[in-house]
Every structure is written in structure tokens, then in C-alpha cells.
Design an enzyme around this catalytic site. Structure first.
Site, mmCIF file in Angstrom:
data_model
loop_
_atom_site.group_PDB
_atom_site.id
_atom_site.type_symbol
_atom_site.label_atom_id
_atom_site.label_comp_id
_atom_site.label_asym_id
_atom_site.label_seq_id
_atom_site.Cartn_x
_atom_site.Cartn_y
_atom_site.Cartn_z
ATOM 1 N N ASN A 127 5.128 -0.711 1.971
ATOM 2 C CA ASN A 127 4.217 0.414 1.697
ATOM 3 C C ASN A 127 4.780 1.663 2.339
ATOM 4 O OD1 ASN A 127 1.700 1.777 1.029
ATOM 5 N ND2 ASN A 127 1.176 1.625 3.197
ATOM 6 N N MET A 156 -3.496 2.976 -4.120
ATOM 7 C CA MET A 156 -4.687 3.282 -3.340
ATOM 8 C C MET A 156 -5.737 2.161 -3.359
ATOM 9 S SD MET A 156 -3.840 6.033 -1.979
ATOM 10 C CE MET A 156 -2.795 7.476 -2.179
ATOM 11 N N HIS A 213 3.671 5.147 3.989
ATOM 12 C CA HIS A 213 2.471 5.786 4.542
ATOM 13 C C HIS A 213 2.866 7.162 5.092
ATOM 14 C CE1 HIS A 213 -1.504 6.103 6.249
ATOM 15 N NE2 HIS A 213 -0.927 6.598 7.327
HETATM 16 C C1 GAR Z 1 2.076 9.661 -0.780
HETATM 17 O O1 GAR Z 1 2.044 10.701 0.153
HETATM 18 C C2 GAR Z 1 1.927 8.319 -0.076
HETATM 19 O O2 GAR Z 1 2.562 8.281 1.165
HETATM 20 C C3 GAR Z 1 0.436 8.259 0.095
HETATM 21 O O3 GAR Z 1 -0.088 8.767 -1.114
HETATM 22 C C4 GAR Z 1 0.834 9.687 -1.694
HETATM 23 C C5 GAR Z 1 1.136 9.250 -3.104
HETATM 24 O O4 GAR Z 1 1.937 10.177 -3.777
HETATM 25 N N1 GAR Z 1 0.013 6.906 0.365
HETATM 26 C C6 GAR Z 1 -0.999 6.606 1.182
HETATM 27 O O5 GAR Z 1 -1.688 7.430 1.738
HETATM 28 C C7 GAR Z 1 -1.219 5.109 1.372
HETATM 29 N N2 GAR Z 1 -2.027 4.866 2.526
HETATM 30 P P1 GAR Z 1 2.762 9.800 -5.086
HETATM 31 O O6 GAR Z 1 1.796 9.129 -6.061
HETATM 32 O O7 GAR Z 1 3.211 11.135 -5.603
HETATM 33 O O8 GAR Z 1 3.904 8.901 -4.709
#
Ligand code: GAR
Length: 208
Positions: free
Chosen positions: A108, A91, A110
């Protein structure tokens, strides 16, 4: 053998999908060599430790400014001899110095079908809140290369997921993870390790 460095900030379910894929022998020519977290207490770090994967914490707030944070992260990536950098729920914005040093080597995941619901300010649950507010019937996930435009790099793989009328952001987030993210991300890593991803004119071609 390619060194895969995974950058995380939170729960790390996408990291877990990568660990499971690795444990199932999916990455013939690569291994997760290090997990770097932007937060000290991230559960993703425990997931790595349980699988004997080395971890590092490089927290933005431990550095006086963005430039020294960038230098610390870049040094760590160089020390780890990273061949592929995977942003798995990472993040923190990456400085162009890092993006330029690893052109078409940072991917990445998304949680939407880019170019919908992406760019600055679209992360985590916010993406799903916006998708529900707009009333889309399908959302999904995208894995893309990282360039200097937020969520604007070449798209590698995408998968649509149906939105139900009674979905909450949390329910939609979970369905998109299960049906798309956790499948796409290991597949992209596998393709990368097998040198099957080519970028031409900002578009990805997957070689047979
Ligand atoms: C996931 O849904 C990922 O796609 C999103 O955060 C979450 C992390 O979950 N990423 C974003 O929004 C990036 N722009 P995780 O820590 O359980 O993998």
C-alpha cells in the site's frame, strides 16, 4: 513473470506512475495484469484501458454484505493469479481473509511518514489536513506491506518531503505525490518482482 494486480478507487495517478515505469521497462520480471476498481467511474480505469490493461469493477455497494464483497474480490484475485497486489489509492478496507491469503504480497502507498498521520480515518486529503494542522516541517510517503493493523504492516520504503508554510492540503498532496509516491511505488514493485524484499521480525530487509 509475476502478475501484478493494482487496486484503485479514484484518479489513479499512482497507477499511472506504475504504467509509465512498466512502459519504460522497469519491471523485468512482472507485468500489470489487471486493474480492479472499487468504483465504476474511476478515472484510473481509463488509464488502464488506454494501455490495454484488463480492468474489473468490484464495488462494495453492489454486494449485500462485507463478506460477499470479500469473497468476490478474493475470487477475482485468484482468477487473475495475482502474485503481487498493489493498493494504489484504494479506499476500501480489506478483510483479514484476503490479507491472510496474500501475506507479504499486498503493498500500500500511504501519503505520510508512518507512524505519523496513519491508521483508521487517515486517507487522501485528510492525511495532509492533519499534517498541516500539526505544523510538521516534513511529511512524505510510505510504501508498506498490508497486515491486519491499518497502516501497520512492515515498512518497505519511505521518503520525506518538505512542508511549506503556505501549503494547502491540495498543494502538499501534489508535492508528496510528485516527490515521493510516484517514485517509491514503482521502485517497490521493481524490488518485489526481483525478489529483493525480505521480511524478518516484521521488518523489511532489501537485498542487494
Ligand atoms: C494517494 O495520495 C495515496 O497515497 C492516497 O490516496 C491518493 C490516491 O491518489 N492513499 C491513501 O490515503 C490510503 N490510505 P491516486 O488515485 O491519484 O493514486
Amino acid at each position: 513473470m509475476k502478475n501484478i494486480v493494482v487496486l484503485v478507487s479514484g484518479g489513479g495517478t499512482n497507477l499511472q506512475a506504475l504504467i509509465d515505469a512498466q512502459n519504460n521497462g522497469m519491471f523485468k520480471n512482472g507485468r500489470i495484469s489487471c486493474v480492479i476498481s472499487s468504483k465504476s467511474g474511476a478515472y484510473a480505469l481509463e488509464r488502464a484501458a488506454k494501455n490495454s490493461i484488463p480492468t474489473r469493477v468490484i464495488a462494495r455497494n453492489s454486494y449485500d454484505d462485507f463478506s460477499s464483497y470479500t469473497d468476490a474480490l478474493l475470487s477475482a484475485l485468484q482468477e487473475e493469479n495475482a502474485d503481487l497486489i498493489v493498493l494504489a489509492g484504494f479506499m476500501t478496507i480489506l478483510d483479514s481473509k484476503i490479507i491472510k491469503a496474500y501475506e507479504n504480497k499486498i503493498v500500500n502507498v500511504h501519503p505520510s511518514l508512518i507512524p505519523a498521520f496513519c491508521g483508521v480515518g487517515f486517507y487522501g486529503l485528510k492525511v495532509h489536513e492533519q499534517a498541516l494542522a500539526r505544523g510538521v516541517k516534513y511529511s512524505g510517503a510510505t510504501v508498506h506491506f498490508v497486515n491486519e493493523e491499518a497502516d501497520g504492516g512492515p515498512i518497505i520504503l519511505q521518503k520525506p518531503v518538505a512542508v511549506n508554510s503556505d501549503d494547502t492540503p491540495e498543494v502538499l498532496q501534489r508535492r508528496i505525490m510528485e516527490e515521493a509516491e510516484w517514485i517509491l511505488l514503482p521502485n517497490v514493485v521493481k524490488l518485489f518482482c526481483e525478489d529483493k524484499i525480505k521480511v524478518e521480525n516484521n521488518k523489511v530487509i532489501i537485498k542487494d
